[in-house]
Scaffold this active site. Structure first.
Site, PDB file in Angstrom:
ATOM      1  N   TYR A 115      -1.559  -0.574  10.573  1.00  0.00           N
ATOM      2  CA  TYR A 115      -1.564  -0.800   9.117  1.00  0.00           C
ATOM      3  C   TYR A 115      -0.288  -0.236   8.479  1.00  0.00           C
ATOM      4  O   TYR A 115       0.374  -0.913   7.688  1.00  0.00           O
ATOM      5  CB  TYR A 115      -2.812  -0.156   8.521  1.00  0.00           C
ATOM      6  N   SER A 122       0.881  -1.186   0.000  1.00  0.00           N
ATOM      7  CA  SER A 122       0.000   0.000   0.000  1.00  0.00           C
ATOM      8  C   SER A 122       0.905   1.218   0.000  1.00  0.00           C
ATOM      9  O   SER A 122       2.062   1.139   0.456  1.00  0.00           O
ATOM     10  CB  SER A 122      -0.863   0.004   1.263  1.00  0.00           C
TER      11      SER A 122
HETATM   12  N1  LIG Z   1      -8.645  -1.385  -0.851  1.00  0.00           N
HETATM   13  C1  LIG Z   1      -7.677  -0.485  -0.769  1.00  0.00           C
HETATM   14  O1  LIG Z   1      -7.902   0.729  -0.810  1.00  0.00           O
HETATM   15  C2  LIG Z   1      -6.231  -0.942  -0.690  1.00  0.00           C
HETATM   16  C3  LIG Z   1      -5.227   0.002  -0.966  1.00  0.00           C
HETATM   17  C4  LIG Z   1      -3.895  -0.378  -0.888  1.00  0.00           C
HETATM   18  C5  LIG Z   1      -3.569  -1.673  -0.550  1.00  0.00           C
HETATM   19  N2  LIG Z   1      -4.549  -2.576  -0.280  1.00  0.00           N
HETATM   20  C6  LIG Z   1      -4.122  -3.927   0.086  1.00  0.00           C
HETATM   21  O2  LIG Z   1      -4.546  -4.818  -0.923  1.00  0.00           O
HETATM   22  C7  LIG Z   1      -4.773  -6.107  -0.363  1.00  0.00           C
HETATM   23  C8  LIG Z   1      -6.155  -6.583  -0.762  1.00  0.00           C
HETATM   24  O3  LIG Z   1      -7.088  -5.639  -0.278  1.00  0.00           O
HETATM   25  P1  LIG Z   1      -8.591  -5.547  -0.796  1.00  0.00           P
HETATM   26  O4  LIG Z   1      -8.906  -4.116  -0.857  1.00  0.00           O
HETATM   27  O5  LIG Z   1      -8.813  -6.397  -1.972  1.00  0.00           O
HETATM   28  O6  LIG Z   1      -9.331  -6.171   0.490  1.00  0.00           O
HETATM   29  P2  LIG Z   1     -10.695  -7.020   0.619  1.00  0.00           P
HETATM   30  O7  LIG Z   1     -11.617  -6.689  -0.475  1.00  0.00           O
HETATM   31  O8  LIG Z   1     -11.126  -6.810   2.044  1.00  0.00           O
HETATM   32  O9  LIG Z   1     -10.183  -8.522   0.427  1.00  0.00           O
HETATM   33  C9  LIG Z   1      -9.261  -9.067   1.336  1.00  0.00           C
HETATM   34  C10 LIG Z   1      -9.033 -10.506   0.990  1.00  0.00           C
HETATM   35  O10 LIG Z   1      -8.066 -11.055   1.901  1.00  0.00           O
HETATM   36  C11 LIG Z   1      -8.618 -12.213   2.525  1.00  0.00           C
HETATM   37  N3  LIG Z   1      -8.016 -12.344   3.847  1.00  0.00           N
HETATM   38  C12 LIG Z   1      -8.015 -11.470   4.868  1.00  0.00           C
HETATM   39  N4  LIG Z   1      -7.359 -11.982   5.920  1.00  0.00           N
HETATM   40  C13 LIG Z   1      -6.935 -13.215   5.550  1.00  0.00           C
HETATM   41  C14 LIG Z   1      -6.239 -14.247   6.196  1.00  0.00           C
HETATM   42  N5  LIG Z   1      -5.821 -14.141   7.484  1.00  0.00           N
HETATM   43  N6  LIG Z   1      -5.987 -15.382   5.531  1.00  0.00           N
HETATM   44  C15 LIG Z   1      -6.390 -15.520   4.247  1.00  0.00           C
HETATM   45  N7  LIG Z   1      -7.068 -14.586   3.576  1.00  0.00           N
HETATM   46  C16 LIG Z   1      -7.343 -13.444   4.232  1.00  0.00           C
HETATM   47  C17 LIG Z   1     -10.133 -11.972   2.516  1.00  0.00           C
HETATM   48  O11 LIG Z   1     -10.888 -13.166   2.583  1.00  0.00           O
HETATM   49  P3  LIG Z   1     -11.376 -13.819   3.978  1.00  0.00           P
HETATM   50  O12 LIG Z   1     -11.884 -12.697   4.824  1.00  0.00           O
HETATM   51  O13 LIG Z   1     -12.405 -14.814   3.577  1.00  0.00           O
HETATM   52  O14 LIG Z   1     -10.157 -14.480   4.541  1.00  0.00           O
HETATM   53  C18 LIG Z   1     -10.280 -11.362   1.126  1.00  0.00           C
HETATM   54  O15 LIG Z   1     -10.256 -12.369   0.146  1.00  0.00           O
HETATM   55  C19 LIG Z   1      -4.585  -5.959   1.144  1.00  0.00           C
HETATM   56  O16 LIG Z   1      -3.286  -6.392   1.489  1.00  0.00           O
HETATM   57  C20 LIG Z   1      -4.734  -4.464   1.372  1.00  0.00           C
HETATM   58  O17 LIG Z   1      -4.022  -4.033   2.507  1.00  0.00           O
HETATM   59  C21 LIG Z   1      -5.878  -2.245  -0.351  1.00  0.00           C
END
Ligand SMILES: NC(=O)c1ccc[n+]([C@@H]2O[C@H](COP(=O)([O-])OP(=O)(O)OC[C@H]3O[C@@H](n4cnc5c(N)ncnc54)[C@H](OP(=O)(O)O)[C@@H]3O)[C@@H](O)[C@H]2O)c1
Length: 250
Positions: A166, A153
């Site tokens: 975070y 991120s």
């Molecule tokens: N959205 C943003 O604005 C943003 C910006 C920068 C970076 N990111 C990063 O991008 C990545 C993906 O984010 P996203 O926005 O796609 O989030 P999301 O829509 O909340 O999806 C998160 C995914 O991770 C899985 N997950 C969470 N904890 C887990 C665990 N302990 N073991 C296995 N799976 C796990 C969730 O499934 P389950 O809950 O079923 O396990 C889900 O599939 C993250 O690392 C986040 O920090 C996001």
């Protein structure tokens, strides 16, 4: 029309037969990434904790003609990560690409932030990156090639109030990425950090104060970036990519 190809004859952009493990593949960026890899011809192994949503993604991918395997996994658990890699090897024999994408956010000022939430954020966003890399690497080292992409991120480099755990986890994961890259580059394993700005995904569900969804990146923007790194020819490595909404930090 003849497709463009590398001097070695492989078609540019295709990842046919590559085995890709995507963590956090049930939603958001991970789900979009799984679809993007499948569209490029890869076999996709999907990991997340919630079996039902993960299997729905696998079914949708298979309907599109892709090879997909859902392995319900908590990436913070040593045993679960070992099992994820073992199942991948049992079915597909090797791991070519690991996408460390799973992550969670809990937010609040330090004075109010609960120790359990601190542990959960550090374990999911930092420890899990180490665990998945550790157990995927032996297969890559054995075959003499591989690629690991860590979805971090902009919070790895820019600090935000109420985001101590975070930001600490993502900054730590960026350091881990650089150490890992230096350890395995001689073995032809390429390691990349992808640092997105805000992305419109379920990540923001339950976060009351969030940026304008309309201005955020889509999960497909990040997914296409990740796949494009894996489509790069040998002889180069992209170590870090920052992907931002056009308006910058929102
Ligand atoms: N959205 C943003 O604005 C943003 C910006 C920068 C970076 N990111 C990063 O991008 C990545 C993906 O984010 P996203 O926005 O796609 O989030 P999301 O829509 O909340 O999806 C998160 C995914 O991770 C899985 N997950 C969470 N904890 C887990 C665990 N302990 N073991 C296995 N799976 C796990 C969730 O499934 P389950 O809950 O079923 O396990 C889900 O599939 C993250 O690392 C986040 O920090 C996001």
């Amino acid at each position: 029309m003849v497709s463009p190809s590398h001097p070695n004859g492989t078609e540019i952009g295709r990842l046919d037969g590559k085995v890709v493990v995507v963590t956090g593949a049930s939603k958001g960026i991970g789900k979009a990434t799984a679809f993007a890899f499948a569209a490029a011809g890869a076999k996709v192994v999907l990991a997340a904790r919630t079996r039902e949503t993960l299997e729905q993604v696998a079914v949708a991918l298979k309907k599109n003609g892709a090879q997909a395997l859902a392995v319900p996994t908590d990436v913070t658990s040593v045993d679960a990560v070992k099992q994820l890699i073992q199942q991948t090897l049992d079915v597909y024999q090797h791991v070519d690409i690991l996408i460390n994408n799973a992550g969670i956010g809990h937010f609040g000022p330090v004075v109010d932030f609960e120790p359990d939430d601190w542990d959960a954020v550090l374990n999911s966003n930092l420890k899990a990156v180490y665990l998945c890399a550790k157990y995927a690497l032996p297969s890559m080292l054995e075959q003499g090639s591989g690629q690991i992409i860590n979805v971090l991120s902009v919070a790895a480099k820019v600090t935000f109030q109420a985001s101590s755990a975070y930001c600490a986890a993502k900054a730590g994961a960026l350091a881990l990425t650089k150490v890992l890259a230096s350890e395995v580059r001689q073995q032809n394993i390429r390691v990349t950090a992808v640092l997105p700005g805000s992305v419109h995904t379920p990540f923001w569900d339950g976060v009351p104060e969030h940026p304008d969804f309309e201005q955020m990146l889509t999960p497909e923007h990040v997914a296409d970036t990740i796949v494009s790194v894996c489509q790069q020819p040998p002889g180069m490595v992209t170590e870090e990519i920052v992907v931002m909404p056009p308006l910058g930090i929102l």
